[in-house]
Design an enzyme around this catalytic site. Structure first.
Site, PDB file in Angstrom:
ATOM      1  N   HIS A 121       0.778  -1.297  -0.239  1.00 16.39           N
ATOM      2  CA  HIS A 121      -0.240   0.022   0.608  1.00 16.39           C
ATOM      3  C   HIS A 121       0.834   1.757  -0.182  1.00 16.39           C
ATOM      4  O   HIS A 121       1.999   1.788   0.087  1.00 16.39           O
ATOM      5  CB  HIS A 121      -0.866  -0.015   1.191  1.00 16.39           C
ATOM      6  CG  HIS A 121      -0.667   0.099   2.646  1.00 16.39           C
ATOM      7  ND1 HIS A 121      -0.937  -0.331   3.468  1.00 16.39           N
ATOM      8  CD2 HIS A 121      -0.050   0.843   3.009  1.00 16.39           C
ATOM      9  CE1 HIS A 121      -0.438  -0.080   4.583  1.00 16.39           C
ATOM     10  NE2 HIS A 121       0.666   0.633   4.507  1.00 16.39           N
TER      11      HIS A 121
ATOM     12  N   GLU B 272      -5.043   0.724  -0.049  1.00 18.68           N
ATOM     13  CA  GLU B 272      -4.736  -0.758   0.433  1.00 18.68           C
ATOM     14  C   GLU B 272      -5.208  -1.990  -1.474  1.00 18.68           C
ATOM     15  O   GLU B 272      -5.619  -0.972  -2.547  1.00 18.68           O
ATOM     16  CB  GLU B 272      -5.922  -1.638   0.787  1.00 18.68           C
ATOM     17  CG  GLU B 272      -5.821  -0.739   2.398  1.00 18.68           C
ATOM     18  CD  GLU B 272      -4.423  -1.288   3.223  1.00 18.68           C
ATOM     19  OE1 GLU B 272      -3.628  -1.840   2.797  1.00 18.68           O
ATOM     20  OE2 GLU B 272      -5.220  -1.045   4.130  1.00 18.68           O
TER      21      GLU B 272
HETATM   22  C1  F6R Z   1       2.141   6.967   6.385  1.00 15.99           C
HETATM   23  C2  F6R Z   1       1.461   6.112   4.958  1.00 15.99           C
HETATM   24  C3  F6R Z   1       1.687   4.278   5.320  1.00 15.99           C
HETATM   25  C4  F6R Z   1       2.818   3.883   5.763  1.00 15.99           C
HETATM   26  C5  F6R Z   1       2.791   2.804   5.113  1.00 15.99           C
HETATM   27  C6  F6R Z   1       4.522   2.828   5.591  1.00 15.99           C
HETATM   28  O1  F6R Z   1       0.719   8.631   6.404  1.00 15.99           O
HETATM   29  O2  F6R Z   1       0.436   6.800   4.015  1.00 15.99           O
HETATM   30  O3  F6R Z   1       1.168   4.118   3.985  1.00 15.99           O
HETATM   31  O4  F6R Z   1       4.421   4.479   4.895  1.00 15.99           O
HETATM   32  O5  F6R Z   1       2.427   1.957   5.627  1.00 15.99           O
HETATM   33  O6  F6R Z   1       4.310   2.769   7.136  1.00 15.99           O
HETATM   34  P1  F6R Z   1       5.778   2.592   7.800  1.00 15.99           P
HETATM   35  O7  F6R Z   1       6.990   2.847   7.782  1.00 15.99           O
HETATM   36  O8  F6R Z   1       4.935   2.597   9.274  1.00 15.99           O
HETATM   37  O9  F6R Z   1       6.427   0.667   7.820  1.00 15.99           O
END
Ligand code: F6R
Length: 247
Positions: A140, A145
């Protein structure tokens, strides 16, 4: 075949420094830059590095604007897991970006109208110059999603169980993330003039390979970035592992 450029580093710390230096250069070259911002665990060290670079070099964000990718629907103002709170804590309170130009989607009483207003606000600023993105383990981007349309605009999205599980640790014990969020659509993201995608850690290796090596597929939202002419991926070796041997 993707046109994305890859910058691979030996550690997440070096990735954070490189992304921070890149963003600082962009803002220095064009103080009115419109930034598209992301949250998540990957970006904590990036904002920390960007704030540090800014302090060390006297960088000003006073003429810049920002639009965050996404925000949960229905969290009370000031909730510790809201993306607004995250941005205040990790970035906004440390820099001189004017509060009225540091925007996140806000559902208010009419989430659909809020989505349209967010698109209009981005357009009124001339579009996003550089969009920062993380990537979910399921591919995503934002809260788009698997199955999301590649031409989608800012919209209310339902979180998948895997995203809810991944984000639960950001919430107080016993509390789950809300089931819905407002997110820029994939079409909104693709409209940015340049995209910087950041991935660190082995848990992102499969998603990164699916996004850039496999054919474009709505089951991997990040694969839509293969259509974009100006994507730079900043990653560590662990996340790059699925991309094959380095040239
Ligand atoms: C956040 C967002 C998400 C995150 C992704 C990765 O604004 O839009 O798409 O970039 O879920 O999250 P982390 O860095 O926590 O693994």
């Amino acid at each position: 075949m993707t046109k994305a450029q890859f910058q691979v580093f030996s550690s997440p710390e070096l990735v954070a420094q490189a992304v921070a230096s890149h963003i600082a250069e962009v803002v220095r070259a064009r103080p009115q830059t419109v930034l598209g911002l992301a949250t998540g665990k990957t970006f904590v060290s990036i904002y920390e590095a960007l704030v540090r670079v800014g302090e060390e070099t006297g960088l000003s964000f006073a003429e810049a604007s920002s639009f965050n990718l996404d925000e949960y629907v229905g969290l009370p103002v000031g909730h510790p897991a809201s993306f607004r709170r995250y941005m205040e804590e990790h970035f906004f309170r440390h820099v001189d970006l004017p509060a009225d130009r540091a925007l996140l989607p806000e559902a208010g009483d009419d989430a659909e109208a809020a989505c349209r207003a967010y698109e209009a606000a981005i357009a009124a600023r001339g579009g996003v110059d550089v969009q920062l993105l993380g990537i979910g383990r399921n591919g995503h981007i934002g809260f788009n999603e698997p199955g999301s349309a590649f031409d989608g605009r800012t919209q209310v999205a339902r979180l998948t169980p895997s995203t809810i599980a991944a984000n639960t640790s950001d919430f107080p014990p016993g509390e789950l993330p809300p089931p819905e969020a407002i997110t820029m659509g994939i079409g909104t993201i693709l409209d940015a003039h340049a995209v910087v995608l950041v991935a660190t850690g082995a848990a992102k290796a499969e998603a990164l390979a699916r996004a850039f090596l496999a054919p474009m597929d709505v089951d991997c939202p990040a694969s839509a970035l293969q259509q974009h002419a100006h994507v730079t991926v900043f990653c560590d070796e662990a996340a790059f592992a699925g991309m094959g041997p380095r040239a």
